[in-house]
Enzyme design. Sequence first.
Site, PDB file in Angstrom:
ATOM      1  N   HIS A 114       0.907   5.285   1.122  1.00 60.14           N
ATOM      2  CA  HIS A 114       0.178   6.210   1.996  1.00 60.14           C
ATOM      3  C   HIS A 114       0.898   7.561   2.004  1.00 60.14           C
ATOM      4  O   HIS A 114       2.126   7.606   2.100  1.00 60.14           O
ATOM      5  CB  HIS A 114       0.099   5.634   3.411  1.00 60.14           C
ATOM      6  CG  HIS A 114      -0.660   6.514   4.339  1.00 60.14           C
ATOM      7  ND1 HIS A 114      -2.036   6.632   4.286  1.00 60.14           N
ATOM      8  CD2 HIS A 114      -0.248   7.356   5.313  1.00 60.14           C
ATOM      9  CE1 HIS A 114      -2.434   7.505   5.200  1.00 60.14           C
ATOM     10  NE2 HIS A 114      -1.366   7.957   5.828  1.00 60.14           N
ATOM     11  N   ASN A 128       0.857  -1.191   0.000  1.00 63.21           N
ATOM     12  CA  ASN A 128       0.000   0.000   0.000  1.00 63.21           C
ATOM     13  C   ASN A 128       0.886   1.232   0.000  1.00 63.21           C
ATOM     14  O   ASN A 128       1.977   1.220   0.559  1.00 63.21           O
ATOM     15  CB  ASN A 128      -0.882   0.013   1.253  1.00 63.21           C
ATOM     16  CG  ASN A 128      -1.786   1.229   1.309  1.00 63.21           C
ATOM     17  OD1 ASN A 128      -2.451   1.566   0.318  1.00 63.21           O
ATOM     18  ND2 ASN A 128      -1.819   1.925   2.435  1.00 63.21           N
TER      19      ASN A 128
HETATM   20  C1  GAR Z   1      -2.488   8.857  -2.978  1.00 60.62           C
HETATM   21  O1  GAR Z   1      -2.008  10.058  -2.449  1.00 60.62           O
HETATM   22  C2  GAR Z   1      -2.290   7.718  -2.003  1.00 60.62           C
HETATM   23  O2  GAR Z   1      -1.098   7.821  -1.265  1.00 60.62           O
HETATM   24  C3  GAR Z   1      -3.497   7.854  -1.113  1.00 60.62           C
HETATM   25  O3  GAR Z   1      -4.539   8.153  -2.000  1.00 60.62           O
HETATM   26  C4  GAR Z   1      -4.016   8.887  -3.102  1.00 60.62           C
HETATM   27  C5  GAR Z   1      -4.481   8.211  -4.371  1.00 60.62           C
HETATM   28  O4  GAR Z   1      -4.133   8.965  -5.501  1.00 60.62           O
HETATM   29  N1  GAR Z   1      -3.740   6.663  -0.350  1.00 60.62           N
HETATM   30  C6  GAR Z   1      -4.160   6.650   0.922  1.00 60.62           C
HETATM   31  O5  GAR Z   1      -4.456   7.657   1.540  1.00 60.62           O
HETATM   32  C7  GAR Z   1      -4.254   5.276   1.559  1.00 60.62           C
HETATM   33  N2  GAR Z   1      -4.456   5.373   2.968  1.00 60.62           N
HETATM   34  P1  GAR Z   1      -4.054   8.292  -6.919  1.00 60.62           P
HETATM   35  O6  GAR Z   1      -5.406   7.582  -7.152  1.00 60.62           O
HETATM   36  O7  GAR Z   1      -3.863   9.422  -7.875  1.00 60.62           O
HETATM   37  O8  GAR Z   1      -2.922   7.320  -6.929  1.00 60.62           O
END
Ligand code: GAR
Length: 219
Positions: A112, A110
Amino acid sequence: MSMKKRVGILISGRGSNMVSLIEAARAPEYPAEIAVVISNRPSAGGIALAQQAGIATVVIDHKDFATRMAFEAKLHQALLDAKVDLICNAGFMRMLTGGFVDRWKNRQLNIHPSLLPSFPGLDTHERALRDGVRIHGCTVHFVRLEMDTGPIIAQAAVAVLAGDTPESLAQRVLAAEHKLYPHALSLVASGAVTVEDEEVTRHHPDDPPPPLFSPALRR
Ligand code: GAR
């Protein structure tokens, strides 16, 4: 026969980290290939981006299932159908139960947007600014049951600048995420890191192979 690890990417939204993984995996020497992109939301923008990149996509709308377990059974089957070795959660915003997490233990990553264990959960950039931290960043880790926990594979630090807003900070962290995730996946897919006692160990190319691949076990 290809020795590349087959990866299933799980998304819920725009899929920019997914795109960075797809692009990295185009390199002939990259140790992983993207076998499938699965979204739990039919409206996820990432689905079209994956299709444009020629990657197989599957939508499994969690709202179509009465229970989390029924949703996860379908998800698990889709990953098996695509002969996936590793899962990358890339903005996948659905909590998973212990059954699914255990089945993919040390095979599910994952990303984050914080330096875990600081700021698990949502609104990480806003909270980092509120708490006045000077260094923020992002983390790729193996998935465990509790949200945004698990052995850390790699992190990237991003300086907080005077005048930063949650949006400006998010933008710089996202740029770091796009470099970090392909790097972390390549460490796992190539076998350069393994998990021992809930800690990630990095193996030097000259080190003896990790126990899993020792000659005794291979026989
Ligand atoms: C990213 O910033 C990722 O790190 C976060 O969601 C966003 C997705 O962006 N994930 C979390 O917060 C998980 N806990 P993306 O769809 O453009 O990759």
